[in-house]
Design a protein around this motif. Sequence first.
Motif, PDB file in Angstrom:
ATOM      1  N   GLU A 187      -4.761 -19.373 -30.047  1.00  0.00           N
ATOM      2  CA  GLU A 187      -5.977 -20.230 -30.164  1.00  0.00           C
ATOM      3  C   GLU A 187      -5.290 -21.681 -30.481  1.00  0.00           C
ATOM      4  N   ILE A 188      -5.525 -22.592 -29.816  1.00  0.00           N
ATOM      5  CA  ILE A 188      -5.035 -23.888 -29.819  1.00  0.00           C
ATOM      6  C   ILE A 188      -6.290 -24.965 -29.799  1.00  0.00           C
ATOM      7  N   ASP A 189      -6.754 -25.443 -30.808  1.00  0.00           N
ATOM      8  CA  ASP A 189      -7.699 -26.678 -30.797  1.00  0.00           C
ATOM      9  C   ASP A 189      -8.980 -25.962 -30.098  1.00  0.00           C
ATOM     10  N   GLY A 190      -9.502 -24.832 -30.607  1.00  0.00           N
ATOM     11  CA  GLY A 190     -10.646 -24.091 -30.250  1.00  0.00           C
ATOM     12  C   GLY A 190     -10.441 -23.351 -28.917  1.00  0.00           C
ATOM     13  N   ARG A 191      -9.409 -23.453 -28.194  1.00  0.00           N
ATOM     14  CA  ARG A 191      -9.299 -22.903 -26.869  1.00  0.00           C
ATOM     15  C   ARG A 191      -8.179 -21.984 -26.918  1.00  0.00           C
ATOM     16  N   ASN A 192      -8.471 -20.681 -26.053  1.00  0.00           N
ATOM     17  CA  ASN A 192      -7.314 -19.569 -26.156  1.00  0.00           C
ATOM     18  C   ASN A 192      -6.291 -19.963 -24.849  1.00  0.00           C
ATOM     19  N   TYR A 193      -5.112 -19.673 -25.340  1.00  0.00           N
ATOM     20  CA  TYR A 193      -3.967 -19.885 -24.330  1.00  0.00           C
ATOM     21  C   TYR A 193      -3.212 -18.534 -24.298  1.00  0.00           C
ATOM     22  N   LEU A 194      -2.323 -18.524 -23.023  1.00  0.00           N
ATOM     23  CA  LEU A 194      -1.424 -17.477 -22.828  1.00  0.00           C
ATOM     24  C   LEU A 194      -0.076 -18.017 -22.843  1.00  0.00           C
ATOM     25  N   PHE A 252       5.627 -22.169 -22.364  1.00  0.00           N
ATOM     26  CA  PHE A 252       4.817 -23.201 -22.644  1.00  0.00           C
ATOM     27  C   PHE A 252       3.183 -22.287 -22.830  1.00  0.00           C
ATOM     28  N   PHE A 253       2.299 -22.814 -23.203  1.00  0.00           N
ATOM     29  CA  PHE A 253       0.998 -22.131 -23.380  1.00  0.00           C
ATOM     30  C   PHE A 253      -0.031 -22.543 -22.083  1.00  0.00           C
ATOM     31  N   SER A 254      -0.815 -21.794 -21.394  1.00  0.00           N
ATOM     32  CA  SER A 254      -1.581 -22.088 -20.404  1.00  0.00           C
ATOM     33  C   SER A 254      -2.786 -21.217 -20.762  1.00  0.00           C
ATOM     34  N   PRO A 255      -4.140 -21.908 -20.283  1.00  0.00           N
ATOM     35  CA  PRO A 255      -5.379 -21.180 -20.615  1.00  0.00           C
ATOM     36  C   PRO A 255      -5.470 -20.252 -19.288  1.00  0.00           C
ATOM     37  N   THR A 256      -4.898 -20.555 -18.011  1.00  0.00           N
ATOM     38  CA  THR A 256      -5.413 -19.762 -16.867  1.00  0.00           C
ATOM     39  C   THR A 256      -4.810 -18.427 -17.139  1.00  0.00           C
ATOM     40  N   GLY A 257      -5.906 -17.491 -16.924  1.00  0.00           N
ATOM     41  CA  GLY A 257      -5.745 -15.999 -16.769  1.00  0.00           C
ATOM     42  C   GLY A 257      -6.204 -15.296 -18.104  1.00  0.00           C
ATOM     43  N   TYR A 258      -6.617 -16.120 -19.089  1.00  0.00           N
ATOM     44  CA  TYR A 258      -7.135 -15.713 -20.481  1.00  0.00           C
ATOM     45  C   TYR A 258      -8.092 -14.853 -20.370  1.00  0.00           C
ATOM     46  N   GLY A 259      -8.545 -13.598 -20.739  1.00  0.00           N
ATOM     47  CA  GLY A 259      -9.447 -12.586 -20.506  1.00  0.00           C
ATOM     48  C   GLY A 259      -9.305 -11.864 -19.108  1.00  0.00           C
ATOM     49  N   ARG A 272       0.616  -1.186   0.210  1.00  0.00           N
ATOM     50  CA  ARG A 272       0.130  -0.199  -0.087  1.00  0.00           C
ATOM     51  C   ARG A 272       0.897   1.184  -0.156  1.00  0.00           C
ATOM     52  N   LYS A 273       2.059   1.237   0.705  1.00  0.00           N
ATOM     53  CA  LYS A 273       2.869   2.179   0.554  1.00  0.00           C
ATOM     54  C   LYS A 273       3.796   2.349  -0.619  1.00  0.00           C
ATOM     55  N   GLY A 274       3.780   1.602  -1.465  1.00  0.00           N
ATOM     56  CA  GLY A 274       4.485   1.346  -2.838  1.00  0.00           C
ATOM     57  C   GLY A 274       5.941   1.085  -2.775  1.00  0.00           C
ATOM     58  N   GLU A 275       6.357   0.265  -1.557  1.00  0.00           N
ATOM     59  CA  GLU A 275       7.459   0.154  -1.152  1.00  0.00           C
ATOM     60  C   GLU A 275       7.972  -1.475  -1.529  1.00  0.00           C
ATOM     61  N   ILE A 276       7.155  -2.113  -2.244  1.00  0.00           N
ATOM     62  CA  ILE A 276       7.261  -3.268  -2.909  1.00  0.00           C
ATOM     63  C   ILE A 276       6.617  -3.737  -4.118  1.00  0.00           C
ATOM     64  N   GLU A 277       7.270  -4.324  -5.188  1.00  0.00           N
ATOM     65  CA  GLU A 277       6.716  -4.441  -6.397  1.00  0.00           C
ATOM     66  C   GLU A 277       6.006  -6.026  -6.179  1.00  0.00           C
ATOM     67  N   LEU A 278       5.051  -6.345  -6.834  1.00  0.00           N
ATOM     68  CA  LEU A 278       4.266  -7.532  -7.007  1.00  0.00           C
ATOM     69  C   LEU A 278       4.065  -7.944  -8.431  1.00  0.00           C
ATOM     70  N   GLU A 279       4.419  -9.279  -8.514  1.00  0.00           N
ATOM     71  CA  GLU A 279       4.005  -9.909  -9.769  1.00  0.00           C
ATOM     72  C   GLU A 279       3.369 -11.046  -9.385  1.00  0.00           C
ATOM     73  N   LEU A 280       1.863 -11.081  -9.678  1.00  0.00           N
ATOM     74  CA  LEU A 280       1.000 -12.066  -9.494  1.00  0.00           C
ATOM     75  C   LEU A 280       0.898 -13.021 -10.424  1.00  0.00           C
ATOM     76  N   VAL A 281       1.128 -14.277 -10.224  1.00  0.00           N
ATOM     77  CA  VAL A 281       0.971 -15.458 -11.051  1.00  0.00           C
ATOM     78  C   VAL A 281       0.142 -16.456 -10.377  1.00  0.00           C
ATOM     79  N   PRO A 282      -0.825 -17.174 -11.464  1.00  0.00           N
ATOM     80  CA  PRO A 282      -1.690 -18.137 -10.782  1.00  0.00           C
ATOM     81  C   PRO A 282      -0.905 -19.150 -10.272  1.00  0.00           C
ATOM     82  N   GLN A 283      -1.346 -19.852  -9.299  1.00  0.00           N
ATOM     83  CA  GLN A 283      -0.563 -21.036  -8.507  1.00  0.00           C
ATOM     84  C   GLN A 283      -0.096 -21.928  -9.627  1.00  0.00           C
ATOM     85  N   GLY A 284      -1.126 -22.486 -10.473  1.00  0.00           N
ATOM     86  CA  GLY A 284      -0.683 -23.481 -11.345  1.00  0.00           C
ATOM     87  C   GLY A 284       0.460 -23.183 -12.386  1.00  0.00           C
ATOM     88  N   ASN A 285       0.235 -22.050 -12.884  1.00  0.00           N
ATOM     89  CA  ASN A 285       1.163 -21.335 -13.738  1.00  0.00           C
ATOM     90  C   ASN A 285       2.621 -21.031 -12.893  1.00  0.00           C
TER      91      ASN A 285
END
Length: 224
Positions: free
Chosen positions: A138-145, A120-127, A92-105
């Motif tokens: 898009e791979i096999d009809g599904r969107n990945y990041l 690698f490509f993962s669907p988690t987080g798309y959208g 909250r004080k801007g004294e640390i930077e955060l990179e949020l990554v879904p747990q599986g990723n």
Amino acid sequence: MINKFCSSVEEAIAQITDGSRVMIGGFGPSGQPTELIDALIAHGAKDLTIINNNAGNGDTGLAALLKMKRVRKIICSFPRQADSYVFDDLYRKGEIELELVPQGNLAERIRAAGAGIGAFFSPTGYGSPLAEGVESREIDGRNYLIQYPIKADYALIRADRADRWGNLTYRKAARNFNPIMATAATTTIVQVRELVQLGELDPEAIVTPGIFVKHVVCTGEDVK
């Protein structure tokens, strides 16, 4: 003769320098290498980038390192919980930077680093906001990041037993992120409950082969 045992946590941690990328094992307090973290605090290295599952609990372990303002950035999947007040205040004080990554990723990006996988490509987080600026396909009809490996200069991990070659076994849930982090860092430093002689570990029980381990320090029983 290969002997990766260190006489103290101070010796094991001494090489870590300012600005290092450091993986810290554990899932909350479970499997967290608390004694190595305490030694890192005493050592004084600062401007660190920390890779961990969460952002500390209470005032001990990783939270204590954050409280000392030694961490510039944290990469994690679960930064906020009931007792994450140290991180909350810094963020909250801007004294640390955060990179949020879904747990599986997070787990797979660390594993990919150890396995030598370029991406690698993962669907988690798309959208979601996590997809902003990230290549998608898009791979096999599904969107990945696209997801890239997470590497580190050092990994501080906790295991149960080790021999002098650095072969490791783990205890139950304390295994969590520790084995994959051991493979994804240039230098892996391990605290264990017990040191044993070569041949005492059942080969079928060894999870982390010693080739991934640089230093081992016992914080429990002494070697037999």
